[in-house]
Write a protein that holds these residues in place. Structure first.
Motif, short mmCIF file in Angstrom:
data_model
loop_
_atom_site.label_atom_id
_atom_site.label_comp_id
_atom_site.label_asym_id
_atom_site.label_seq_id
_atom_site.Cartn_x
_atom_site.Cartn_y
_atom_site.Cartn_z
N GLY A 117 0.84 -1.17 -0.05
CA GLY A 117 0.08 0.11 -0.11
C GLY A 117 0.91 1.20 -0.08
N ILE A 118 0.30 2.36 0.14
CA ILE A 118 0.92 3.75 0.04
C ILE A 118 0.33 4.58 1.00
CG2 ILE A 118 1.34 5.81 -1.30
CD1 ILE A 118 3.09 3.47 -2.40
N ASN A 119 1.17 5.21 1.99
CA ASN A 119 0.79 6.14 2.85
C ASN A 119 0.92 7.52 2.27
OD1 ASN A 119 -0.66 4.56 5.10
ND2 ASN A 119 1.40 4.31 6.02
N ILE A 120 0.24 8.21 2.26
CA ILE A 120 0.56 9.89 2.08
C ILE A 120 0.75 10.69 3.37
CG2 ILE A 120 -0.12 11.78 0.91
CD1 ILE A 120 -1.99 9.72 -0.98
N VAL A 146 4.65 16.90 0.76
CA VAL A 146 3.89 15.70 1.00
C VAL A 146 5.02 14.51 0.33
CG1 VAL A 146 1.56 16.36 0.93
CG2 VAL A 146 2.66 15.60 -1.06
N PHE A 147 4.80 13.45 1.09
CA PHE A 147 5.56 12.32 0.56
C PHE A 147 4.72 11.06 0.59
CE2 PHE A 147 7.08 12.59 4.80
CZ PHE A 147 7.07 11.25 5.17
N LEU A 148 5.04 10.41 -0.31
CA LEU A 148 4.47 8.82 -0.55
C LEU A 148 5.27 7.85 0.03
CD1 LEU A 148 2.94 10.95 -2.64
CD2 LEU A 148 2.25 8.62 -3.78
N ILE A 182 8.65 8.61 -2.13
CA ILE A 182 8.84 9.59 -3.07
C ILE A 182 8.42 11.03 -2.64
CG2 ILE A 182 6.65 9.08 -4.08
CD1 ILE A 182 7.97 9.68 -6.88
N ASN A 183 9.20 12.01 -2.89
CA ASN A 183 8.93 13.24 -2.53
C ASN A 183 9.10 14.24 -3.51
OD1 ASN A 183 10.65 15.84 -0.83
ND2 ASN A 183 8.29 15.44 -0.61
#
Length: 124
Positions: free
Chosen positions: A64-67, A84-86, A112-113
């Motif tokens: 999954g991905i958290n933001i 923000v970063f993922l 990733i940012n």
């Protein structure tokens, strides 16, 4: 995709944020700060494909991905600005008897940012 919302709902959600929380991004200071960040579809697809591939190599079946919200350090010519970063997650068996699984940070895959926000800040 059951989690989609209408554009009207998105505008309402963002306006509520702007009206009730935008001071948080400035910490009461006078500078403006953005609340919108841009990634191209290609950047997101490439990153998500990398997360999926690396997760599968690790045996993670449900990545999954958290933001996350973040803030850059203040510099001589810029105040501390929002970003923000993922960050990838992995589903693991939970120690909590009321939850079967939980999604935790997968620190083996880099977030990733490097994105840009709209300037000056505007409402959606």
């Amino acid at each position: 995709m059951g989690k989609k919302i209408t554009v009207a709902k998105a505008k309402k959600l963002q306006k509520k944020w702007w009206d009730t929380r935008s001071m948080v991004t400035t910490n009461g200071k006078e500078h403006e700060d953005t609340c919108q960040f841009y990634f191209t579809v290609e950047e997101l697809q490439t990153y998500l494909a990398e997360v999926k591939t690396k997760s599968l190599q690790q045996g993670v079946e449900t990545p999954g991905i958290n933001i996350w919200f973040g803030a850059y350090d203040e510099t001589a010519d810029k105040p501390s600005l929002a970003t923000v970063f993922l960050a990838p997650t992995k589903r693991v068996k939970s120690d909590d008897p009321e939850m079967e699984f939980e999604d935790v940070a997968n620190d083996e895959i880099e977030p990733i940012n490097e994105t840009q926000g709209k300037w000056p800040p505007t409402i959606y």
